[in-house]
Enzyme design. Sequence first.
Site, PDB file in Angstrom:
ATOM      1  N   SER A  74      -9.471   2.048   3.686  1.00  0.00           N
ATOM      2  CA  SER A  74      -8.585   2.723   2.766  1.00  0.00           C
ATOM      3  C   SER A  74      -7.722   1.767   1.930  1.00  0.00           C
ATOM      4  O   SER A  74      -7.032   2.212   1.016  1.00  0.00           O
ATOM      5  CB  SER A  74      -7.663   3.679   3.537  1.00  0.00           C
ATOM      6  OG  SER A  74      -6.854   2.977   4.462  1.00  0.00           O
ATOM      7  N   SER A 107      -9.980  -0.328   7.714  1.00  0.00           N
ATOM      8  CA  SER A 107      -9.370  -0.177   6.393  1.00  0.00           C
ATOM      9  C   SER A 107      -8.829  -1.453   5.778  1.00  0.00           C
ATOM     10  O   SER A 107      -8.479  -1.469   4.598  1.00  0.00           O
ATOM     11  CB  SER A 107      -8.247   0.866   6.446  1.00  0.00           C
ATOM     12  OG  SER A 107      -8.786   2.150   6.615  1.00  0.00           O
ATOM     13  N   LYS A 130       0.835  -1.203   0.000  1.00  0.00           N
ATOM     14  CA  LYS A 130       0.000   0.000   0.000  1.00  0.00           C
ATOM     15  C   LYS A 130       0.875   1.260   0.000  1.00  0.00           C
ATOM     16  O   LYS A 130       1.933   1.278   0.644  1.00  0.00           O
ATOM     17  CB  LYS A 130      -0.897  -0.032   1.241  1.00  0.00           C
ATOM     18  CG  LYS A 130      -2.010   0.991   1.276  1.00  0.00           C
ATOM     19  CD  LYS A 130      -2.900   0.715   2.495  1.00  0.00           C
ATOM     20  CE  LYS A 130      -3.961   1.773   2.689  1.00  0.00           C
ATOM     21  NZ  LYS A 130      -4.793   1.487   3.886  1.00  0.00           N
TER      22      LYS A 130
END
Length: 479
Positions: A162, A186, A87
């Site tokens: 996220s 997330s 990420k």
Amino acid sequence: MSAAPKNPAPLWQWSAVELSGAIRDARVSASDAVNSVVERIRAENGHLNAIVVDQTDAALEQAASYDEILKQDGPIGPLHGVPVAIKINVDQKGTANSNGVIAFKDLIAPDDAPVVRNLKKAGAIIVGRSNTPEFSFRATTVNELHGRTYNPWDDNHSPGGSSGGASSAVAAGFCPIAHGNDIGGSLRFPAYQTGTVTVKPGQGRVPAYNPSGAEERSLLAQLMSVQGIIAREVRDVRLATRVLMQPDPHDPLQVPMPFDGAAVDQPIKVAFCRETNGYKIHPAVEAALEGAAAELDKAGYIVEEASPPMIQEAAAEALPALYADCEIFIGEAIQKYGSADIKKVFDFYFENYPPTDAVGLLRTMSRRTRYLRAWNLFLEEYPLVLTPFMMRPGFTWNEDAESSAGVRDIFDSSVYSWLINFLGLPASIAPAGYHEELPLSVQIIGRRFREDLTLDAAECLERANGIQVHELWRRKGLL
């Protein structure tokens, strides 16, 4: 090659467990595995936009070198040659940790974060970096720097946030495991939205540290935020989470506990929690929960209807405390560097869950101990708790930016997401069926340091309900 592969499917569809075993046994090569996912990324990522920093050329070179290392010295580690994604909000040496913000696009990491280092030590090969919303603080994944990430199931269905880039990448076949993180859901929002699986590790389980950080993380970020893995199969979550949990001295809050805990009394009792904190649960979610309870009962668990203590009290304090923490630590940066959308979303957050003042924040942190103590005592009797993750069947891609009421509905329906971060407990997402051709999941909360028990139960539900991404691929004619 010493033998033909046992699985006739293309390698991009294989699990990390299958790939690592086949590479170790020389039934396939790391180059074969990486080349297969690279072809898949190059064919499909143009639309999905899950991988926003392409590192496939470097991955192909690294795979070839790992094949030579395997011949000469054996596997580097348990993920030798397995493709992974990282990420864009954690440090990977020599690349930008942008956190989805244009102003941070040139914030180059001087070294690897512990999770990246642990994956590399295990032999994983990074094929790219996955998308996140600005400041990694939305339930969906879009930003002005890299654009919007799409859900492979349906364009209008959010991939979650996220870690939406991670979930989309895994579901699309770009890698069998992808790194993500979770401060209020997330990892679990994306898994819920894309039919993938995950475990949110408990507080202190996985080391966290970004060498590029100008200051230490805020207090609630240290207590609530965790690093983890999204995958298509529970066994891959287990394998990769073991890797992430390797100790690192950069995180003084990490607790060096073994992944596998001590034996617990059998059969394990599961609290089936129907408490909704006032939200009207959707019938499809209720049916999925009841089905999950029945499957756990058939698998030998003792499933009893029971609710953990102090849900309403803890829930009333968790988000106002988190948003007070955000206001203090990132509020100025959001106003200075954020897009109009992220500013609007934070206005909605603050409107619905007004940040507590400084004295209130200190008192909330004191009372947090009371809530966690009560839950710990409850978990002595019930080592696992079955809850909805969301009490509604998902959400559209931009719902949290369309209205204050939309934000309220998403977060009120997911009280068992952010509440569990506030308490620092582990929680897995497991498949539980479908609604209007989109996947549904349930959540399994566990005792402190017992991610292993939550994953055991998640595997039971996976065996009963199937691997949901495989259903996606069948619908697309890929299986």
